[in-house]
Scaffold this active site. Structure first.
Site, PDB file in Angstrom:
ATOM      1  N   THR A 218      46.061 -28.607 -65.737  1.00 46.60           N
ATOM      2  CA  THR A 218      46.285 -29.974 -65.236  1.00 46.60           C
ATOM      3  C   THR A 218      47.312 -30.715 -66.078  1.00 46.60           C
ATOM      4  O   THR A 218      47.687 -30.282 -67.174  1.00 46.60           O
ATOM      5  CB  THR A 218      44.969 -30.795 -65.247  1.00 46.60           C
ATOM      6  OG1 THR A 218      44.590 -31.009 -66.600  1.00 46.60           O
ATOM      7  CG2 THR A 218      43.854 -30.091 -64.501  1.00 46.60           C
ATOM      8  N   CYS A 219      47.730 -31.896 -65.565  1.00 45.16           N
ATOM      9  CA  CYS A 219      48.758 -32.707 -66.217  1.00 45.16           C
ATOM     10  C   CYS A 219      48.188 -33.623 -67.277  1.00 45.16           C
ATOM     11  O   CYS A 219      48.685 -34.730 -67.464  1.00 45.16           O
ATOM     12  CB  CYS A 219      49.486 -33.549 -65.186  1.00 45.16           C
ATOM     13  SG  CYS A 219      50.517 -32.563 -64.140  1.00 45.16           S
ATOM     14  N   ASP A 220      47.136 -33.223 -67.958  1.00 52.21           N
ATOM     15  CA  ASP A 220      46.537 -34.059 -68.987  1.00 52.21           C
ATOM     16  C   ASP A 220      46.494 -33.248 -70.274  1.00 52.21           C
ATOM     17  O   ASP A 220      46.031 -32.102 -70.263  1.00 52.21           O
ATOM     18  CB  ASP A 220      45.107 -34.446 -68.546  1.00 52.21           C
ATOM     19  CG  ASP A 220      44.457 -35.392 -69.527  1.00 52.21           C
ATOM     20  OD1 ASP A 220      45.048 -35.664 -70.590  1.00 52.21           O
ATOM     21  OD2 ASP A 220      43.340 -35.846 -69.234  1.00 52.21           O
TER      22      ASP A 220
ATOM     23  N   ASN B  43      43.419 -32.990 -60.254  1.00 54.58           N
ATOM     24  CA  ASN B  43      44.790 -32.500 -59.993  1.00 54.58           C
ATOM     25  C   ASN B  43      44.865 -31.620 -58.749  1.00 54.58           C
ATOM     26  O   ASN B  43      45.831 -30.897 -58.542  1.00 54.58           O
ATOM     27  CB  ASN B  43      45.340 -31.676 -61.168  1.00 54.58           C
ATOM     28  CG  ASN B  43      46.076 -32.509 -62.197  1.00 54.58           C
ATOM     29  OD1 ASN B  43      47.038 -32.047 -62.779  1.00 54.58           O
ATOM     30  ND2 ASN B  43      45.646 -33.726 -62.432  1.00 54.58           N
TER      31      ASN B  43
END
Ligand SMILES: *Cc1c(COP(=O)(O)O)cnc(C)c1O
Length: 393
Positions: free
Chosen positions: A342-344, A381
Site C-alpha cells: 500500500t501507499c502508506d 488501497n
C-alpha cells in the site's frame, strides 16, 4: 544440502510442504493464505490429550474461516463466539438438526463470550438460549430484558501480567463485586451457571492462570455459601501460548499446572471449559506472497511484497506479534527491509529480515500466521485479503 534446523519446539514447515506451497502459489496466484486442516486436528487432539477433562471451545475470532469451524466441528469441538455473525457461522452446521436437539447442542457447545452485546443481538440470541458472559450491572439489565432465557457466566477481571495481548483493562468484573453481581442476577430471575476469566492472549506467565483459579475458587465458594446456589461451570478462557519462538513454554508444562490446581481447588463435578483461539490455528496457516518491487534504500535491499500490515500481517499491529519473512530460495543472507503493497509507509513488515538476494516475482512466506492475521485484514488501497487455500490431508 542445508542443515536441518535444531528442534527448538517452534513449528517449521517441511521441505516437502515448501514445494507444495510454491506449487499452490503458481496455481492460485498470490498472496495465498494456506490452511492445513490436518494440523488443526492435531492441535485440537494435543490440547485434549493434555487436558482430557476440559471441554474445548474454539475462540472463532482467532480465525473465523468457516472451513476451520467445520473441521473443528467434525472433531467434536465446542465454540466461543464474540458476535452474532460468528454465532451464525457455527449455527450453519447445526441448522438442520431437529429443534430440541439443536437447542441442546447450542447449550452444550456454544458460549457467547463477549461481555458486551448489542440489544439487537440479545433479542436474536434469546430464541437459542445460549450461555453468555457478562461483567457489569447494565449488561445484566439488558440480558434480563432482551435475553432472559440465556444462561449466564460472570467474567472476572484477573491479572494479565506478561501476556502479549492485555484484556483486563476492558473486560472483567472486579473480584470484590463479583458475588454482588451474581446475587443481583439471581434476584432478576436470571441463572448464573458459572464464572470465566481470560489471562490475556499468548500468556507466557503461567502464574496468571494459577492466580485466576484461586480467585475463582474463592468467589465460587463465597457465592455458594451466601446465596445457596450452585455454580457448576468454570471457564478458564484462552491465552494458551503458541511457540512462535523457543522462549515460549510448552502447553504440556502449562497443562500439568492447570490439572493439578483444578483438582486441588474444585470439586470433581465442576465443569471446566477452555477457549483456546490462537493455539488451535496459529501454526496451521502459512502465507505465501510475491516480491513485486525492489529498491536499495537506507543501505539495504528493500523488497515490496503483495501482502502487508493492512492485510495478513495486520497481526503485527493488533496482535503485537511479528512474523519473520522467509525465502524459498537459498543464498547469502543480507539484512533487508520488507514493505507491504500500500501507499502508506506504516505498511512496513520489517526493516531487518535476513533474506538472500531476491528478484521481482520471487516468492516469500511466513509461517505460524494462522491467528489474528487474516481475521483483521482490510481492503485498504483496494487490495483484497489474501486468497484462502485449503490443504486437507
Ligand atoms: C480472544 C478470546 C479468546 C481466545 O484467546 P486466545 O489467546 O487466542 O486463546 C478466548 N476467550 C475470550 C473471551 C476471548 O476474548
Amino acid at each position: 544440502m542445508k542443515k536441518e534446523r535444531a528442534d527448538d519446539g517452534v513449528f517449521h514447515i517441511s521441505a516437502e510442504r515448501k514445494d507444495l506451497l510454491q506449487q499452490l502459489a503458481s496455481d492460485e496466484g498470490t498472496p495465498i493464505f494456506v490452511i492445513d486442516h490436518e494440523k488443526i486436528r492435531q492441535n485440537y487432539q494435543e490440547f485434549r490429550s493434555y487436558m482430557p477433562t476440559i471441554q474445548v471451545y474454539y475462540a472463532v475470532k482467532a480465525n473465523s474461516n468457516p472451513a476451520i469451524v467445520k473441521t473443528l466441528f467434525d472433531m467434536g469441538c465446542s465454540f466461543d463466539v464474540a458476535s452474532l455473525p460468528e454465532f451464525m457461522i457455527v449455527h450453519e452446521y447445526i441448522r438442520d438438526m431437529p429443534d430440541e436437539e439443536r437447542l441442546d447442542w447450542i447449550w452444550d457447545k456454544i458460549i457467547y463470550a463477549n461481555t458486551i452485546k448489542p440489544i439487537e443481538t440479545l433479542q436474536v440470541l434469546d430464541q437459542y438460549k445460549p450461555l453468555v458472559t457478562f461483567d457489569n450491572r447494565e449488561e445484566l439489565r439488558k440480558i434480563q430484558q432482551h435475553a432472559p432465557n440465556a444462561g449466564l457466566v460472570l467474567r472476572l477481571r484477573v491479572p494479565n501480567t506478561g501476556s502479549m495481548v492485555e484484556l483486563s483493562s476492558k473486560f472483567g468484573a472486579d473480584p470484590g463485586e463479583a458475588v454482588d453481581l451474581i446475587a443481583e442476577a439471581f434476584e432478576r430471575d436470571l441463572v448464573v451457571e458459572g464464572l470465566s476469566f481470560h489471562v490475556g492472549s499468548q500468556c507466557n506467565n503461567f502464574d496468571n492462570y494459577i492466580q485466576a483459579l484461586q480467585l475463582s475458587a474463592n468467589i465460587i465458594s463465597e457465592a455458594e455459601t451466601r446465596l445457596d446456589r450452585k455454580i457448576r461451570i468454570l471457564d478458564i478462557g484462552g491465552g494458551f501460548p503458541v511457540r512462535y519462538h523457543p522462549r515460549v513454554k510448552s502447553l504440556k508444562t502449562l497443562a500439568k499446572k492447570l490439572n493439578t490446581e483444578i483438582k486441588r481447588l474444585f470439586p470433581p463435578d465442576m465443569q471446566i471449559l477452555a477457549e483456546p483461539g490462537r493455539f488451535l490455528v496459529a501454526n496451521a496457516c502459512t502465507l505465501v506472497s510475491k516480491v513485486i518491487g525492489k529498491a536499495f534504500r537506507d543501505g539495504k535491499p528493500s523488497y515490496y511484497i503483495n501482502d502487508g500490515v493492512y492485510h495478513t500481517y495486520s497481526g503485527q499491529v493488533f496482535d503485537h506479534n511479528t512474523y519473520p519473512v522467509l525465502a524459498f530460495s537459498e543464498g547469502e543472507p543480507q539484512i533487508s527491509a520488507v514493505f507491504g503493497p500500500t501507499c502508506d509507509s506504516f505498511d512496513t513488515i520489517t526493516l531487518s529480515a535476513l533474506l538472500p538476494d531476491l528478484a521481482i516475482g520471487d516468492l516469500v512466506y511466513s509461517e505460524n500466521i494462522g491467528a489474528y492475521s487474516i481475521a483483521s485484514s482490510t481492503y485498504f488501497n483496494g487490495f483484497p485479503p489474501a486468497k484462502v487455500v485449503h490443504i486437507n490431508r
